[in-house]
Design a protein around this motif. Structure first.
Motif: not given
Length: 174
Positions: A81, A84, A87-88
């Motif tokens: 999590d 992610r 990176e997002e």
């Protein structure tokens, strides 16, 4: 045998929880549900986590590997999590994602430990406190909280402390 049993229980609990969380889009909701699962691990034995953490500090051995495997399993989904989220948002954070995931688990362990000492804190208090930690980390990882200036401000101190020996009271050296 005790640690292997713990590892089996952790694997079972993780499989049980993660299958239920597969459709949950909110990483904070997933983490709070994992905290609920931690209560299940804690209920296995109040002394179990102390023994497990003690074994994790040993230099080598089969028991340490069992503990490492179990803790990596317990933090794997949170680590995913965090990666992610970062990176997002494209955020740069001078901390290891794995260590942050372990830090969140350690925070949960210590919050639960403190809550177990008396009746002052409830399970609800534990969940709210861990929610605050998760939201702070999520804000940092998602880029909603920019700590770039603070990171720069403390960079030299971090480097200096990382290169120096930890303090030892004079009486301990005698």
């Amino acid at each position: 045998l005790f640690l292997e049993s713990f590892a089996v229980f952790v694997g079972w609990m993780r499989g049980f929880l993660e299958s239920r969380l597969a459709e949950e889009p909110d990483p904070v909701a997933r983490d709070l549900t994992r905290v609920q699962g931690y209560f299940g691990v804690q209920a296995l034995s109040p002394d179990l986590m102390s023994l497990v953490r003690s074994e994790a500090l040993q230099e080598d051995g089969d028991m340490r590997r069992v503990v490492e495997r179990s803790y990596k399993e317990m933090t794997e989904s949170t680590l995913g999590d965090l990666v992610r989220l970062r990176e997002e948002a494209g955020t740069e954070i001078p901390a290891s994602d794995e260590l942050v995931a372990f830090g969140l688990l350690g925070g949960v362990e210590n919050i639960v430990m403190r809550a177990s000492w008396d009746e002052r804190y409830s399970k609800r208090d534990v969940l709210w406190t861990t929610l605050c930690l998760f939201l702070a980390v999520q804000a940092l990882y998602s880029g909603r909280l920019d700590l770039g200036r603070e990171f720069s401000r403390y960079s030299d101190l971090v480097d200096r402390l990382a290169k120096s020996a930890p303090p030892v009271p004079p009486a301990a050296l005698a």
